[in-house]
Design a protein around this motif. Structure first.
Motif, PDB file in Angstrom:
ATOM      1  N   GLU A  29       4.839   2.657  -1.041  1.00  0.00           N
ATOM      2  CA  GLU A  29       3.572   2.767  -0.310  1.00  0.00           C
ATOM      3  C   GLU A  29       3.479   1.690   0.771  1.00  0.00           C
ATOM      4  N   GLN A  30       4.498   1.701   1.646  1.00  0.00           N
ATOM      5  CA  GLN A  30       4.568   0.733   2.725  1.00  0.00           C
ATOM      6  C   GLN A  30       4.819   1.423   4.067  1.00  0.00           C
ATOM      7  N   ILE A  31       4.239   0.870   5.118  1.00  0.00           N
ATOM      8  CA  ILE A  31       4.564   1.243   6.485  1.00  0.00           C
ATOM      9  C   ILE A  31       5.521   0.183   7.024  1.00  0.00           C
ATOM     10  N   ILE A  32       6.597   0.628   7.656  1.00  0.00           N
ATOM     11  CA  ILE A  32       7.586  -0.304   8.200  1.00  0.00           C
ATOM     12  C   ILE A  32       7.548  -0.184   9.720  1.00  0.00           C
ATOM     13  N   ALA A  33       7.116  -1.248  10.391  1.00  0.00           N
ATOM     14  CA  ALA A  33       6.974  -1.240  11.845  1.00  0.00           C
ATOM     15  C   ALA A  33       7.797  -2.374  12.435  1.00  0.00           C
ATOM     16  N   ASN A  34       8.828  -2.000  13.180  1.00  0.00           N
ATOM     17  CA  ASN A  34       9.728  -2.995  13.793  1.00  0.00           C
ATOM     18  C   ASN A  34      10.198  -4.033  12.778  1.00  0.00           C
ATOM     19  N   GLY A  35      10.533  -3.556  11.583  1.00  0.00           N
ATOM     20  CA  GLY A  35      11.058  -4.441  10.547  1.00  0.00           C
ATOM     21  C   GLY A  35      10.011  -5.129   9.705  1.00  0.00           C
ATOM     22  N   THR A  36       8.744  -5.008  10.073  1.00  0.00           N
ATOM     23  CA  THR A  36       7.666  -5.610   9.283  1.00  0.00           C
ATOM     24  C   THR A  36       7.194  -4.623   8.228  1.00  0.00           C
ATOM     25  N   ARG A  37       7.321  -4.998   6.972  1.00  0.00           N
ATOM     26  CA  ARG A  37       6.870  -4.144   5.876  1.00  0.00           C
ATOM     27  C   ARG A  37       5.398  -4.426   5.586  1.00  0.00           C
ATOM     28  N   ILE A  38       4.571  -3.422   5.744  1.00  0.00           N
ATOM     29  CA  ILE A  38       3.128  -3.556   5.569  1.00  0.00           C
ATOM     30  C   ILE A  38       2.733  -2.783   4.321  1.00  0.00           C
ATOM     31  N   GLN A  39       2.280  -3.504   3.314  1.00  0.00           N
ATOM     32  CA  GLN A  39       1.855  -2.858   2.081  1.00  0.00           C
ATOM     33  C   GLN A  39       0.521  -2.145   2.307  1.00  0.00           C
ATOM     34  N   VAL A  40       0.453  -0.892   1.929  1.00  0.00           N
ATOM     35  CA  VAL A  40      -0.797  -0.148   2.012  1.00  0.00           C
ATOM     36  C   VAL A  40      -1.438  -0.162   0.629  1.00  0.00           C
ATOM     37  N   ILE A  41      -2.618  -0.769   0.558  1.00  0.00           N
ATOM     38  CA  ILE A  41      -3.335  -0.905  -0.706  1.00  0.00           C
ATOM     39  C   ILE A  41      -4.578  -0.025  -0.652  1.00  0.00           C
ATOM     40  N   TYR A  42      -4.767   0.793  -1.666  1.00  0.00           N
ATOM     41  CA  TYR A  42      -5.918   1.691  -1.713  1.00  0.00           C
ATOM     42  C   TYR A  42      -6.991   1.103  -2.627  1.00  0.00           C
ATOM     43  N   SER A  43      -8.179   0.918  -2.069  1.00  0.00           N
ATOM     44  CA  SER A  43      -9.257   0.327  -2.860  1.00  0.00           C
ATOM     45  C   SER A  43     -10.601   0.648  -2.226  1.00  0.00           C
ATOM     46  N   ASP A  44     -11.616   0.777  -3.065  1.00  0.00           N
ATOM     47  CA  ASP A  44     -12.994   0.951  -2.596  1.00  0.00           C
ATOM     48  C   ASP A  44     -13.813  -0.318  -2.750  1.00  0.00           C
ATOM     49  N   ASP A  45     -13.232  -1.323  -3.387  1.00  0.00           N
ATOM     50  CA  ASP A  45     -13.987  -2.544  -3.689  1.00  0.00           C
ATOM     51  C   ASP A  45     -13.111  -3.759  -3.402  1.00  0.00           C
ATOM     52  N   PRO A  46     -13.482  -4.583  -2.417  1.00  0.00           N
ATOM     53  CA  PRO A  46     -12.635  -5.733  -2.073  1.00  0.00           C
ATOM     54  C   PRO A  46     -12.468  -6.736  -3.212  1.00  0.00           C
ATOM     55  N   ALA A  47     -13.411  -6.798  -4.094  1.00  0.00           N
ATOM     56  CA  ALA A  47     -13.352  -7.796  -5.169  1.00  0.00           C
ATOM     57  C   ALA A  47     -12.294  -7.473  -6.210  1.00  0.00           C
ATOM     58  N   THR A  48     -11.858  -6.217  -6.286  1.00  0.00           N
ATOM     59  CA  THR A  48     -10.953  -5.800  -7.366  1.00  0.00           C
ATOM     60  C   THR A  48      -9.478  -5.827  -6.981  1.00  0.00           C
ATOM     61  N   VAL A  49      -9.155  -6.124  -5.719  1.00  0.00           N
ATOM     62  CA  VAL A  49      -7.759  -6.082  -5.273  1.00  0.00           C
ATOM     63  C   VAL A  49      -7.021  -7.323  -5.762  1.00  0.00           C
ATOM     64  N   ASP A  50      -5.825  -7.125  -6.295  1.00  0.00           N
ATOM     65  CA  ASP A  50      -4.964  -8.248  -6.687  1.00  0.00           C
ATOM     66  C   ASP A  50      -3.828  -8.346  -5.672  1.00  0.00           C
ATOM     67  N   TYR A  51      -4.015  -9.174  -4.683  1.00  0.00           N
ATOM     68  CA  TYR A  51      -3.004  -9.314  -3.635  1.00  0.00           C
ATOM     69  C   TYR A  51      -1.763 -10.023  -4.147  1.00  0.00           C
ATOM     70  N   THR A  52      -1.920 -10.879  -5.141  1.00  0.00           N
ATOM     71  CA  THR A  52      -0.763 -11.609  -5.666  1.00  0.00           C
ATOM     72  C   THR A  52       0.257 -10.659  -6.286  1.00  0.00           C
ATOM     73  N   ALA A  53      -0.199  -9.490  -6.710  1.00  0.00           N
ATOM     74  CA  ALA A  53       0.737  -8.504  -7.270  1.00  0.00           C
ATOM     75  C   ALA A  53       1.708  -8.005  -6.212  1.00  0.00           C
TER      76      ALA A  53
END
Length: 482
Positions: free
Chosen positions: A194-218
């Protein structure tokens, strides 16, 4: 040799010089974290004709004529000297060496001494919360600025899942833009990750409706700056939900903030950003466009009072065709109507420029264009000025003052709104439209309310992250006062 052949040969000689520059520009960025420019206009990523055009453009803006051979000589010398991480204005080095009796190598080593051995800024993870018009342009700029992994690093975007093929559609919108054109490079997707790769940059796409519940460290993201592009939360209480997520250090809102939030206009009050400011606002596109011009005018002539009328392109919150809308008039078709709308830009100016508090009123008209807006500033000055005096002052401000990143200046009887798509300045003064009658003046300021504003957001991000490299050679600042 006839004129046709002479002009053809001259152009081919310019092409050959420009072609030799391109690998040097790229290698300086990749190997040494050196970003090169001509009077602030980046050289990285330009085509052969783009390099030639940039040499001509800086002369048209009021700088001295640049010779391609001299630019090439400086770039070759820079490759040999190998300075450390820095932002280097090649045009100013050319001009400086012209007034020096030193050999080029010796002159450059002295002029670039602060960059010798300079190390890149520590990497800062950036997450785009929302991936609409501003989010995608921020992504483009961040990807274009990616070097060896230092400084700002786009790590992820957070969106609500819109369909089963959401990832592919998000990537397609990054690749193709009806206003700003095709993405300069390659965009692919890794559906399993679930990543977009743009000019070598891997961008993780995270699906969420609530900013408080995202675990970015994962996803290996730590101490990130979250750039909230949704506008859903505008005050400290709402935006603080981001800080409840794992891996988040700070938040930047790309809309006017409410309550006690600092509204930052880069070039005006970015010096007020403190390390312990965890939530900031980058104000609005209109506020960013007009505040630098108002600052310059107020310092030179004094502003007694004024009215700001913005002729603004339609935005995504308006209806394509007539339909219900909770806002007044915004339910009417954006592509068929001029729509009188409210704007808080005049009051917002005072958040960044307190000396103008209570002196400005404002109104807005939404018009059927997709991008680039126009601010009309009706001002009463303490000290009278002629049109020529005002224009000469604003032209000099755009070239040499501390606001040169924010203010551009143009004089052409042919320019229209689409000519300013992609401008990296916050606002562009249209000199031929200036009206001056003693103390009463009218100024017209164009602004790309998408891209120009996004560039201002990036500048605020760089201040927050402490990631902007040393700028060389240092400029002799011209005071804003006339």
């Amino acid at each position: 040799m006839n004129d046709f052949a002479a002009h053809r040969d001259d152009w081919m000689a310019k092409e050959e010089l420009a072609e030799r520059m391109i690998p040097l520009i790229g290698a300086l960025r990749r190997e040494h974290e050196v970003v090169t420019s001509l009077h602030g206009h980046r050289l990285l990523g330009l085509s052969t004709t783009g390099v030639i055009e940039m040499h001509e453009r800086v002369a048209q803006l009021g700088h001295g004529q640049l010779v391609l051979g001299e630019t090439l000589a400086v770039l070759q010398a820079l490759s040999e000297i190998a300075p450390g991480a820095s932002s280097i204005d090649v045009a100013r080095l050319v001009e400086g060496h012209a007034g020096s009796d030193q050999p080029l190598d010796a002159y450059l080593r002295e002029a670039l001494a602060p960059a010798m051995g300079a190390t890149p800024a520590a990497p800062t993870d950036v997450v785009l919360y929302g991936f609409g018009r501003i989010g995608r342009l921020l992504a483009r700029i961040l990807i274009a600025h990616t070097g060896g992994g230092s400084g700002l690093r786009l790590r992820a975007i957070v969106v609500r899942r819109g369909s089963d093929d959401d990832l592919v559609k998000r990537a397609s919108l990054l690749l193709r833009d009806s206003v700003h054109g095709k993405f300069a490079g390659s965009v692919t997707v890794d559906e399993d990750a679930e990543q977009i790769i743009a000019n070598g940059t891997r961008i993780q796409v995270i699906y969420s409706d609530d900013p408080a519940t995202v675990d970015y460290t994962a996803h290996g993201i730590h101490d990130a700056i979250i750039v909230d592009n949704t506008g859903r939360w505008r005050d400290e209480e709402g935006l603080s939900r981001h800080l409840q997520a794992k891996g988040v250090a700070r938040v930047l809102l790309t809309a006017p903030g409410k309550g006690e939030l600092k509204n930052i206009v880069h070039g005006i009050n970015d010096s007020t950003i403190l390390p312990d400011d965890r939530i900031l606002s980058a104000a609005s596109c209109t506020t960013n466009a007009i505040t630098p011009v108002l600052k310059a005018i107020d310092e030179a002539y004094g502003i007694v009072r004024g009215h700001v009328e913005t002729v603004h392109s339609f935005t995504n919150d308006q209806n394509l065709i007539d339909n219900f809308h909770k806002g007044d008039r915004r339910g009417r078709s954006a592509v068929l109507n001029m729509v009188i709308a409210e704007t808080g830009a005049a009051k917002a100016v005072a958040r960044a420029l307190p000396e103008l508090a209570g002196k400005l009123t404002g109104s807005a008209i939404r018009v059927p264009t997709p991008d680039v807006s126009l601010a009309v500033l009706h001002l009463t000055l303490e000290n009278p000025a002629t049109k020529d005096e005002l224009n000469d002052y604003l032209r000099r401000v755009s070239l040499h003052s501390k606001l040169r990143q924010q203010i551009d200046y143009v004089e052409s009887p042919e320019v229209v709104s689409t000519d300013f798509v992609g401008s990296h300045r916050a606002g562009i003064v249209d000199g031929l439209a200036t009206i001056a009658n003693d103390s009463d003046v009218v100024l017209y300021v164009w602004y790309d309310n998408e891209y120009g504003y996004s560039c201002q957001v990036i500048r605020v991000l760089e201040v927050m992250a402490g990631s902007h490299p040393v700028v060389l050679p240092p400029r002799r600042e011209v005071t804003l006062r006339a």
